[in-house]
Enzyme design. Structure first.
Site, PDB file in Angstrom:
ATOM      1  N   GLU A 166      -3.687   0.630   5.717  1.00  0.00           N
ATOM      2  CA  GLU A 166      -3.812   1.146   6.913  1.00  0.00           C
ATOM      3  C   GLU A 166      -5.223   0.579   7.638  1.00  0.00           C
ATOM      4  O   GLU A 166      -6.178   1.419   8.095  1.00  0.00           O
ATOM      5  CB  GLU A 166      -4.085   2.700   7.152  1.00  0.00           C
ATOM      6  CG  GLU A 166      -2.521   3.451   6.659  1.00  0.00           C
ATOM      7  CD  GLU A 166      -2.578   4.555   6.937  1.00  0.00           C
ATOM      8  OE1 GLU A 166      -3.571   5.202   7.309  1.00  0.00           O
ATOM      9  OE2 GLU A 166      -1.474   5.306   6.791  1.00  0.00           O
ATOM     10  N   GLU A 371       4.037   5.621   2.503  1.00  0.00           N
ATOM     11  CA  GLU A 371       3.662   7.087   2.772  1.00  0.00           C
ATOM     12  C   GLU A 371       4.581   7.693   3.659  1.00  0.00           C
ATOM     13  O   GLU A 371       4.858   7.007   4.713  1.00  0.00           O
ATOM     14  CB  GLU A 371       2.403   6.952   3.347  1.00  0.00           C
ATOM     15  CG  GLU A 371       1.295   6.605   2.312  1.00  0.00           C
ATOM     16  CD  GLU A 371      -0.200   6.808   2.630  1.00  0.00           C
ATOM     17  OE1 GLU A 371      -0.341   7.693   3.907  1.00  0.00           O
ATOM     18  OE2 GLU A 371      -1.262   5.913   2.108  1.00  0.00           O
TER      19      GLU A 371
HETATM   20  C1  FCB Z   1      -2.666   8.270   5.657  1.00  0.00           C
HETATM   21  C2  FCB Z   1      -3.557   7.771   4.511  1.00  0.00           C
HETATM   22  C3  FCB Z   1      -3.469   8.995   3.403  1.00  0.00           C
HETATM   23  C4  FCB Z   1      -3.093  10.311   3.821  1.00  0.00           C
HETATM   24  C5  FCB Z   1      -2.454  10.396   4.838  1.00  0.00           C
HETATM   25  C6  FCB Z   1      -2.218  11.783   5.019  1.00  0.00           C
HETATM   26  O1  FCB Z   1      -3.137   7.829   6.748  1.00  0.00           O
HETATM   27  O2  FCB Z   1      -3.477   6.432   4.189  1.00  0.00           O
HETATM   28  O3  FCB Z   1      -4.524   8.452   2.522  1.00  0.00           O
HETATM   29  O4  FCB Z   1      -4.567  11.101   4.134  1.00  0.00           O
HETATM   30  O5  FCB Z   1      -2.746   9.609   5.906  1.00  0.00           O
END
Ligand code: FCB
Length: 468
Positions: A166, A371
């Site tokens: 990110e 994620e």
């Molecule tokens: C993302 C992050 C991760 C976590 C989630 C909820 O932006 O990559 O580390 O904090 O959000």
């Protein structure tokens, strides 16, 4: 309804990041990262906490790997703490830091779990921030050296090598909005950081391939799912502008070796982009085996045509618009419920749309969800159970959404639940629980939530459990 079945060899994983789970911040020669420094600053972390102990995974990784094995997952996405590997400004390698990750990787492989490694999940060595951090071009070169060290050490024991997690958050939350380390409010610096993150990615991939020519290479982006408040040209234009500064600023250099000239025009009042040197874009565009996509929620915006517009200096100090360089004339609408504990809306259909949009632009590109997940106010009941029906519903809906994307032809090969266990949620501290396992921070016990049992059935059978 028949239960959805996933393609053979589909990756069902869980994800974490070093600073969020490891603890052991002074163990075996690790030195501070920008997150240690940021946590020590008054008012930066909602509950005043830090990652000193976190889930203590640094010492408890064998048990955590056992949990993953019981869970039936076949991959674990974790990140490496750069300050464990090169703890000092001279860049000398700390063998003890390497040994930790080597042990973790071996433990995973023994359990039949593929290690998916992220080299940078936000914990920049503090000594590099002291040199200016990501707005300093040198940091990109330092990153490539570090990447090479890690690939030499772990090599083909790693399933997929990902450079950055990110970069949007790194550049904009860290250097523009200031809610993340290093906590700066400097829009020009955030765009320099963005470019140098792209450069770091490209140099990093080259470094990885110089050691391991066939490495499976990746980067993870939190692509923003943006929607206009209305179908007016003004609102659609606002979405297009944010699409450039949030998504295309990474996708175009990394996959096509170019920036959109309109991005430069949108941000001309912020920076002249003179930090983009000849050849940089050729360095940035490197073979990418798979793009990691992180997805949680959506953003709805409209063009603000009122006379009193903030300057970018003002915007940098105000609310969320501060996280979007050049977007002073754009308003962010409040999310529509039901919201998660983070205050984020839930929109699984937008995940299908997002994946299709990326796929239509880059038809040959393999994708993984690196994620996805949700925070809810979980509690351990008197029966010692954690019932989290909202998380089960969130997971089921989003996994159905990726199934629909696969049906529509998206080459999506894996899904990583965020997160394996409740952990340190950055500026929110320990109050936001994203885990499949409940972490008791007093005892460091991990307790199965219903969502973990649900995910276990999914991962073991490669089909969606019935009854949801
Ligand atoms: C993302 C992050 C991760 C976590 C989630 C909820 O932006 O990559 O580390 O904090 O959000």
């Amino acid at each position: 309804m028949t239960q959805r079945v996933f393609p053979e060899n589909f990756i069902w994983g869980t994800a974490t990041a070093a600073y969020q789970v490891e603890g052991g911040v002074a163990a075996d020669g690790r030195t501070p990262s920008i997150w240690d420094t940021f946590c020590a600053g008054a008012g930066n972390i909602l509950d005043g906490s830090n990652g000193d102990v976190a889930c203590d995974q640094y010492h408890r990784y064998p048990q955590d790997v056992q949990l993953m094995k019981e869970l039936g997952t076949n991959a674990y996405r974790f990140s490496i703490a750069w300050p464990r590997i090169q703890p000092s400004a001279d860049g000398v390698v700390n063998q003890k830091g390497i040994d930790y990750y080597s042990r973790l990787v071996d433990e995973l492989l023994q359990a039949g779990i593929s290690p998916v490694v992220t080299l940078y999940h936000w914990d920049l060595p503090q000594y590099l921030q002291d040199l200016g951090g990501w707005p300093n071009r040198d940091v990109a070169y330092r990153f490539a050296e570090y990447a090479q060290v890690m690939v030499r050490a772990l090599g083909d024991r790693v399933h997929t090598w990902s450079t950055l997690n990110e970069p949007w958050c790194v550049a904009y939350l860290g250097y523009a909005e200031g809610s993340h380390a290093p906590g700066l409010h400097d829009h020009p610096a955030s765009l320099r950081a963005a470019h140098h993150l792209n450069l770091a990615h490209g140099l990093g991939i080259q470094a990885i391939r110089s050691v391991l020519p066939d490495a499976r290479t990746s980067v993870t982006l939190n692509l923003q799912a943006l929607y206009p408040a209305s179908e007016t040209e003004a609102d659609r234009g606002a979405v297009a502008q944010l699409q450039r500064v949030a998504n295309d600023i990474w996708l175009l250099p990394i996959l096509e070796g170019r920036y959109d000239p309109q991005l430069f025009a949108d941000t001309a009042h912020v920076t002249d982009w003179s930090f983009v040197k000849d050849q940089d874009l050729a360095e940035v565009k490197q073979p990418l085996s798979v793009l990691g996509v992180n997805y949680y929620s959506t953003t709805t915006v409209r063009r603000n045509l009122r006379a009193q517009l903030p300057s970018f200096e003002q915007a940098a100090k105000s609310d969320w618009v501060g996280a979007w360089p050049g977007a002073e004339t754009i308003e962010f609408l409040p999310p529509v419920g039901p919201l998660t504990e983070m205050g984020w809306n839930q929109n699984p259909a937008a995940l299908t749309e997002l994946l299709l949009a990326v796929h239509n632009r880059y038809p040959a590109l393999e994708l993984m969800i690196t994620e996805n997940g949700s925070a809810f106010a979980d509690e351990v009941g008197p029966d010692y159970q954690v019932h989290d029906p909202k998380r089960v519903a969130y997971l089921a809906a989003h996994i159905e959404a990726i199934g629909q994307a696969i049906d529509a032809g998206v080459p999506l090969t894996g899904y990583f639940a965020w997160s394996l266990l409740d952990n340190f949620e950055w500026a929110f501290g320990y109050g936001k629980r994203f885990g499949l396992f409940f972490t008791d921070y007093q005892t460091q016990e991990r307790i199965w939530k219903d969502s973990a049992r649900w995910y276990q059935q999914l991962a073991k059978a490669n089909r969606v459990p019935s009854g949801v």
